[in-house]
Every structure is written in structure tokens, then in C-alpha cells.
Design a protein around this motif. Structure first.
Motif, PDB file in Angstrom:
ATOM      1  N   GLU A  39      -1.556  11.428   8.773  1.00 34.64           N
ATOM      2  CA  GLU A  39      -0.290  12.278   7.761  1.00 34.64           C
ATOM      3  C   GLU A  39       0.471  11.575   6.741  1.00 34.64           C
ATOM      4  O   GLU A  39       0.886  11.777   5.820  1.00 34.64           O
ATOM      5  N   GLY A  42       0.791  -1.124  -0.395  1.00 30.43           N
ATOM      6  CA  GLY A  42       0.003   0.148   0.051  1.00 30.43           C
ATOM      7  C   GLY A  42       1.164   1.130   0.446  1.00 30.43           C
ATOM      8  O   GLY A  42       0.504   2.413  -0.579  1.00 30.43           O
ATOM      9  N   GLY A  43       1.852   0.995   0.113  1.00 32.16           N
ATOM     10  CA  GLY A  43       3.124   2.107   0.160  1.00 32.16           C
ATOM     11  C   GLY A  43       2.441   3.067   1.384  1.00 32.16           C
ATOM     12  O   GLY A  43       2.231   4.261   1.413  1.00 32.16           O
ATOM     13  N   ILE A  44       2.012   2.555   2.780  1.00 31.81           N
ATOM     14  CA  ILE A  44       1.731   2.726   3.621  1.00 31.81           C
ATOM     15  C   ILE A  44       2.996   2.990   5.103  1.00 31.81           C
ATOM     16  O   ILE A  44       3.453   1.751   5.463  1.00 31.81           O
ATOM     17  N   LYS A  45       3.645   4.574   5.411  1.00 32.40           N
ATOM     18  CA  LYS A  45       4.740   4.150   6.292  1.00 32.40           C
ATOM     19  C   LYS A  45       3.605   3.653   7.712  1.00 32.40           C
ATOM     20  O   LYS A  45       3.319   4.135   8.701  1.00 32.40           O
ATOM     21  N   GLY A  46       4.260   2.499   8.187  1.00 29.98           N
ATOM     22  CA  GLY A  46       3.745   1.605   9.567  1.00 29.98           C
ATOM     23  C   GLY A  46       3.693   2.785  10.480  1.00 29.98           C
ATOM     24  O   GLY A  46       3.230   3.223  12.227  1.00 29.98           O
ATOM     25  N   GLY A  47       5.364   3.967  10.657  1.00 30.62           N
ATOM     26  CA  GLY A  47       5.326   4.620  11.517  1.00 30.62           C
ATOM     27  C   GLY A  47       5.546   6.007  11.769  1.00 30.62           C
ATOM     28  O   GLY A  47       4.859   6.979  12.981  1.00 30.62           O
ATOM     29  N   LEU A  48       3.778   6.271  11.161  1.00 25.70           N
ATOM     30  CA  LEU A  48       2.647   7.819  10.861  1.00 25.70           C
ATOM     31  C   LEU A  48       1.882   7.361  11.045  1.00 25.70           C
ATOM     32  O   LEU A  48       1.478   5.838  10.678  1.00 25.70           O
ATOM     33  N   ILE A  81       0.917  13.134   3.798  1.00 24.58           N
ATOM     34  CA  ILE A  81       1.995  13.464   2.339  1.00 24.58           C
ATOM     35  C   ILE A  81       1.962  13.205   1.235  1.00 24.58           C
ATOM     36  O   ILE A  81       2.389  13.868   0.286  1.00 24.58           O
TER      37      ILE A  81
END
Lengths: 253, 210, 222
Positions: free
Chosen positions: B93, B83-89, B97
Motif C-alpha cells: 500500500e 522514510g515517509g512510510i506509514k506504519g499503519g499501511l 500510494i
């Protein structure tokens, strides 16, 4: 599509290059045998003994051509890499990967013979001389390229990643050479200046040139034979390779 | 309009498809079929410019996408397997972004609204790594609600979604088609995409060659 | 353009600060490598002062290479790298943003801690100052050059070691001028010439490295 406009591109197709390389290989092989034979004879028996360095200097007849070839082949690879990236030709990447082992071999040979020369001349196997150091870095660049190519499974990615690495390397080479030279002059105390080449005897020069052309022929003979293998391996799915195999099998039966 | 001419893609030794030609016009949806390994994902990645086809051309409004590059990138949205999802954000956010970099920045309020609409009410400001698979998928799909890109390229968008979310996503896609948008998608699920123009395109079969 | 750059930098800084263990282990790697040398060589301050510039610089080089392995890796794994490639922003600009953020969280701490490590080696305060300046100019260049290798080796087995193998020969000029400047100033020759060279290398790599890394990323993501 556009490649048909320029006749030159005809040879950039692996199908036409394969037989061409096949015809060229024997010429370069015999050229290498002949030139290296004559060259070695001249360097061992004809070239005069050096008044300063004695008999040991004779190793430069292989050392210097090897060093030249290692640099020259890197430039040839860079040329192919640039062509490959710009025109997207399949052959250029095959050429770069077939040249790399020979280039690395010459770089290694130059270092090895340099060490053999250094021992009697400088009294030590290794000197952090600017030229030796640059040659060592060149060997690292070759090894890096080979390592990158061999760790990428997808040939298309490997071709283009390798090309970028070579081009980045070739931009860096003058900077590396210059900085090593500067570094070397700063640490002047530990080095010994190379001498001999300015006052070279005519026979020595001719011998050196013959040896250089011998190495050049050898490099192209090996690179072309290697590229033939790479072409067959890469293009094994195409019809022209299938036809070639059928023809070979027909001849064998 | 997206035009594909004589497209061929080769993966390793295998030609996935060749001589593939089709067009996708405004208000159309193409549903791409094919068995596993027939090159659906490869085709979708080639169509949004991530992957260079071995032969053939892809034109966007008559111009090659290779020449348009960034201009074309502004017109297409791609949602792939990852998915292109950052786990840390956090979800918000991630969404903001992505929208900012897509060139159509959104306000925080619009972001919250989109996330609420896609069913993430109450999860907007948690790091996405604590969310479930389906919720992460929803974060990725929330981009469809805020984007202005006319061409949507969706690789298995319904995977990991529950029944409600599938119905909701169908609605979103139908609205996009009704707005003269274009959609190219693959899915193995039976989905109802009746409104607007739906075309089926099959990969494999006669194009398939080992 | 500035806005895009800032978005990328902010994004990566946020991610890095939420996962601090990476940064701290990188910094400690640097500290440990530098502290190991006296144990291997012996505690004579005379010798240590002589090798200090080289040791600190080689350790900084190793630490940068180690950290660079991760610059694109997590984005590659979760698919956000392909999303970055599909944004209508120029890719080299996004790459610059990522490198800048990476340098801020891995390079800057090295620079800050280096004077303390220099004291371990009995360097005078003038020399410490030069050491900081060279690292300040050199570590971004290392990050820029290393990013090319990281992009080329993305997703490959043994990527980290391979990256070091590819990149280290290319970073030799940075090492030579960086350590050279410190050495020159320690021996009272003044290292300005070296510093200019380092600045030049930094500028050249700032111009070319993002382009090469962007091209390499496109190849690796395909």
C-alpha cells in the motif's frame, strides 16, 4: 537583487532602517508626550460636562482612540505581513512583531476603559455589545499572534507563519464583525444602544483627535524602539551590527 | 541538468554554507561529504525544493525550481532520514500510494515485483510498523525501482541496511547512472560506486563560518 | 485530479479505520462535554432547551479543535508529509483530501450522534433536524479553518493548545450562525438566513483555507 531597482526598498533593509528609526523615535516620543499632555488637559479641564452622562463620559477620550488604534495597528501589521510574504523582506516581519504588543495593549486598554465606562453608564462592567465583543476577539487575535511567534524558535519560520496568521485574521475580521453584529441584534434585549457620538461638541471632537494623534505617536515611538532592539538581536551576526558595536564601545571608552 | 549558483543556507544564526556552486549533469553522481552539522541534509532539502535557500539559485534545465515547482517535483525523488512510510499501511500500500501521488501509478503486480526485488518477499502485506528498521528502509527504497524521476536525492540511503541490501542498492544506483540518471547522495559508509561518473563535493572547510 | 484527491482520502481513511481508538475517544469527548452541562446547570428542561444549541455547538467546536491537532502531526513525524510536499500534485488539493478524510472520520460521527444528545436536552424533532443540518454545514468549515492553525503549529511544543488559541477566534462566525440557526428555529423564527450564511462561510473557507494551510505547511516543514 531586484531590490536595487526600486529605491523604496532601500529602507526595507534593516541596516538602513535602524538609524532611520533611531532618528524618528525622539520625534514620536516628544510628539506623544506633547499631544497626550494637551489632550489630557483638554479632556479633563476644558471639554464640557456631558448633559446626559455627566463627568464619567470623559473616559471615552482614551477609550475611543485606544479602540481605533487597536484596529489600525492590526491593519498596519497585515500590510507589513503581506509585504513580507510577497517581497520576502526581513524588515516587515520585524515590524509586525514590534507592533503586536502595542496593538494588544491598546485593545486591552479599550476593553478596560470600556468596562469603566460601562459601569456608571449601563450599570454593569461588561455588556455583550457588538463593538465590545469584536474588540475582545481582536485582543484574542493579537494574543494568538504573540503566542505563535513566541513558540517558534526558528526566526524564519516564525516570521512567515506569523504573517500567514495575520492575513488569515484580517480576512476574517469583517466576517467576525458582521456576524457579531448580527448575533447582537438578534439578542437585542440584553443590550443598550450606545449614544453620544452623533451630537458631539466641537471641543470634544478636537480633544478626541488630539488624543488619537497622541496615541498614534506613542504607538510608533514604542514600535520603532522595539524594532530597533529586534533588528540588533536578529542581525547580531552581520558586519554592520559588529561595526556599530565597535563604534559604540569606542565612544564609551 | 541541475545547476546550483552561489547557494547560501542559514539555519538559526549560523550560515551553514555560502557561495556554493556546482552542476550535476546526466549520468553523473555527486557524493556529498561533510562532518555532522555541515549542512548536508539542509543542502539536499534545498535542492529538492523543500527548503528555500537564503541566497542563490537552483536551476533545473535552465529554469528556477521555484518557478517550476510541481513540474520539478515530478522529476525528483527524495529519500530522507525519515522514510515517509506509514506504519499503519502495508508495504505494498505504501508503495502504490507513493507511486500514485508521484504521478506514475503502478499495478499491484509491479509493486509486488519491486518489493520482492528489494528483498521483502513474504513481508509485502504486513503493516510496516511490525517490520524491522532495515526492512522499513527497504520499503522506502523500493520507490527507486518504480519511479521514473531522473534526479535522485538520497540522504544516507545505506543506513540500517545489511550487507546484501547495500550491494543491491549500489547496483540500483549504478543502473540509474548508466541510464543517464542523476544521483546526489550523502553517506558515511564506504561504498563502491565506480561505474559512471562519481564526483565528490565537500561541505564545511573553507565555506564553514560560525 | 479527482484520482489524486481520492488517493489521499482513501489513504487517510484506511489509516484512521485501522487505528480506531482516536476516533472513538474524540466522539466520547463530545458526548461527555455535552452531558456535563446539565450536571453543572441543573435539570430544568426549560433552561436546558434554551442552552442546548450553544452547548452542542461549543462542544462540537472543542471536539473539532482537539481532533485537528492530529491531522498533519503523524505525517509530519514519519516524514510522509515532506513526501506529499514533493509530489507533483498541487498541495492545496492534497490538503483538501486530508481535511475531507479527517472530517469524515471526526466530523461526521459528531453530526450523527448530535440528535441523541439533543434529545437529552428535550429538543423537538424539527429543531433536531436543524441542528443536524447546521452541524453538517459547520463542522467541515471548522475542519477547514482549523487545518490552517494545525499547519501553522505543526511540531511546536504545546501545539494543540496553541492551535485552539489561534483558531477559536476565527471560528466565532461559524459558532454564531450555527447555534443561531438552531435557536431561531426553536423560537419559531426559522433559521434559513443563518443556514445560507453558514453555507457561504463554508464556501469561502473551502476556497481560501486549503491555500493558506498549504502555504503554512510549506513553512512548517522547512
Amino acid at each position: 537583487m531586484h531590490s536595487r531597482l526600486i529605491n523604496w526598498f532601500k529602507f526595507s533593509s534593516p541596516a538602513t532602517f535602524y538609524p532611520l528609526a533611531g532618528r524618528l523615535v525622539p520625534w514620536f516620543t516628544w510628539g506623544a508626550v506633547l499631544l497626550l499632555g494637551v489632550g489630557l488637559y483638554l479632556s479633563f479641564f476644558v471639554a464640557p460636562t456631558d448633559y446626559k452622562q455627566g463627568e464619567g463620559y470623559r473616559i471615552i477620550f482614551i477609550h475611543v482612540p485606544a479602540a481605533w488604534m487597536s484596529m489600525f495597528l492590526y491593519l498596519v501589521m497585515a500590510g507589513w505581513a503581506a509585504i513580507g510574504l510577497v517581497f520576502n523582506t526581513r524588515l516587515s516581519a520585524m515590524m509586525t512583531s514590534s507592533l503586536a504588543p502595542t496593538g494588544a495593549m491598546f485593545a486591552f486598554l479599550a476593553l478596560w476603559t470600556g468596562a469603566f465606562w460601562g459601569k456608571p453608564m449601563w450599570g454593569t462592567w461588561w455588556v455583550w455589545d457588538a463593538r465590545l465583543t469584536s474588540e475582545l476577539i481582536l485582543l484574542f487575535l493579537y494574543i494568538g499572534f504573540i503566542a505563535l511567534k513566541s513558540s517558534i524558535d526558528d526566526p524564519r519560520r516564525g516570521d512567515r507563519a506569523g504573517a500567514i496568521l495575520i492575513l488569515v485574521g484580517v480576512i476574517n475580521i469583517p466576517i467576525i464583525y458582521y456576524s457579531v453584529q448580527w448575533w447582537n441584534t438578534l439578542h437585542q434585549g440584553s443590550t443598550i444602544k450606545m449614544s453620544g457620538e452623533t451630537s458631539m461638541d466641537e471641543v470634544m471632537l478636537i480633544t478626541m483627535l488630539i488624543m488619537t494623534f497622541g496615541c498614534w505617536s506613542y504607538a510608533f515611538a514604542t514600535a520603532l524602539s522595539r524594532v530597533r532592539c529586534i533588528i540588533l538581536e536578529r542581525e547580531r551576526g552581520t558586519t554592520w551590527v559588529q561595526e556599530l558595536i565597535e563604534k559604540e564601545e569606542g565612544r564609551g571608552a | 541538468m541541475l545547476e546550483v549558483h552561489q547557494l547560501q543556507c542559514v539555519r538559526g544564526d549560523r550560515s551553514l554554507f555560502s557561495n556554493l556552486s556546482f552542476t550535476l549533469s546526466q549520468g553523473e553522481l555527486i557524493h556529498l561529504h561533510g562532518h555532522n552539522g555541515s549542512g548536508k541534509t539542509t543542502l539536499l532539502r534545498a535542492l529538492c525544493g523543500l527548503l528555500e535557500p537564503t541566497a542563490g539559485s537552483i536551476l533545473w534545465n535552465g529554469e528556477s525550481i521555484r518557478l517550476l515547482r510541481e513540474e520539478f517535483a515530478a522529476e525528483v525523488i527524495y529519500i530522507g532520514h525519515k522514510g515517509g512510510i506509514k506504519g499503519g499501511l502495508t508495504a505494498i500500500e505504501n508503495l502504490q500510494i507513493a507511486a500514485q501521488l508521484d504521478g506514475s501509478p503502478i499495478t499491484t503486480a509491479a509493486g509486488w515485483r519491486a518489493l520482492e526485488e528489494i528483498g521483502l518477499y513474504g513481508f509485502e502485506d504486513l503493516p510496516t510498523k511490525v517490520l524491522s528498521q532495515g526492512q522499513k528502509r527497504r520499503v522506502a527504497l523500493a520507490r527507486l525501482l518504480v519511479t521514473r524521476a531522473p534526479l535522485w536525492v538520497l540522504d544516507e540511503p545505506f543506513v540500517a541496511l545489511d550487507k546484501d541490501a547495500v550491494a543491491q542498492l549500489q547496483g540500483v544506483i549504478q543502473n540509474h547512472i548508466a541510464d543517464n540518471g542523476m544521483v546526489l547522495l550523502t553517506t558515511h559508509q564506504e561504498v563502491n560506486l565506480t561505474r559512471g561518473e562519481v564526483r565528490q563535493l565537500a561541505l564545511g572547510g573553507e565555506n564553514h563560518r560560525d | 485530479m479527482i484520482k489524486t484527491l481520492w488517493t489521499v482520502v482513501q489513504r487517510d481513511l484506511t489509516l484512521a479505520l485501522r487505528n480506531r481508538s482516536d476516533l472513538i475517544s474524540n466522539l466520547f469527548f463530545f458526548i461527555i462535554v455535552v452531558s456535563l452541562f446539565p450536571l453543572g446547570i441543573g435539570p430544568e428542561l426549560e433552561t436546558l432547551r434554551l442552552i442546548a444549541p450553544g452547548v452542542v455547538w461549543v462542544a462540537a467546536l472543542l471536539a473539532s479543535m482537539l481532533a485537528l491537532e492530529r491531522i498533519f502531526a503523524s505525517d509530519f513525524d514519519d516524514g510522509s508529509l515532506e513526501q506529499l510536499l514533493l509530489t507533483p500534485q498541487p498541495l492545496p488539493l492534497l490538503v483538501v483530501g486530508k481535511i475531507l478524510a479527517h472530517w469524515l472520520v471526526t466530523g461526521v460521527p459528531l453530526v450523527m450522534i448530535s440528535p441523541i444528545l439533543g434529545i437529552q436536552y428535550d429538543l423537538s424533532s424539527d429543531v433536531l433536524w436543524i441542528l443536524v443540518v447546521t452541524l453538517l454545514l459547520g463542522t467541515p468549515a471548522l475542519s477547514l479553518i482549523g487545518a490552517i492553525g494545525a499547519a501553522l503549529t505543526l511540531g511546536l511544543r504545546g501545539g494543540g493548545v496553541l492551535n485552539a488559541l489561534l483558531v477559536m477566534p476565527l471560528t466565532i462566525p461559524v459558532l454564531i450562525f450555527g447555534a443561531g440557526a438552531v435557536e431561531a428555529s426553536a423560537s419559531g423564527l426559522g433559521g434559513e438566513g443563518h443556514l445560507y450564511m453558514m453555507a457561504a462561510i463554508l464556501v469561502v473557507s473551502l476556497v481560501f483555507a486549503p491555500l493558506a494551510a498549504a502555504a503554512a505547511l510549506r513553512i512548517s516543514v522547512e
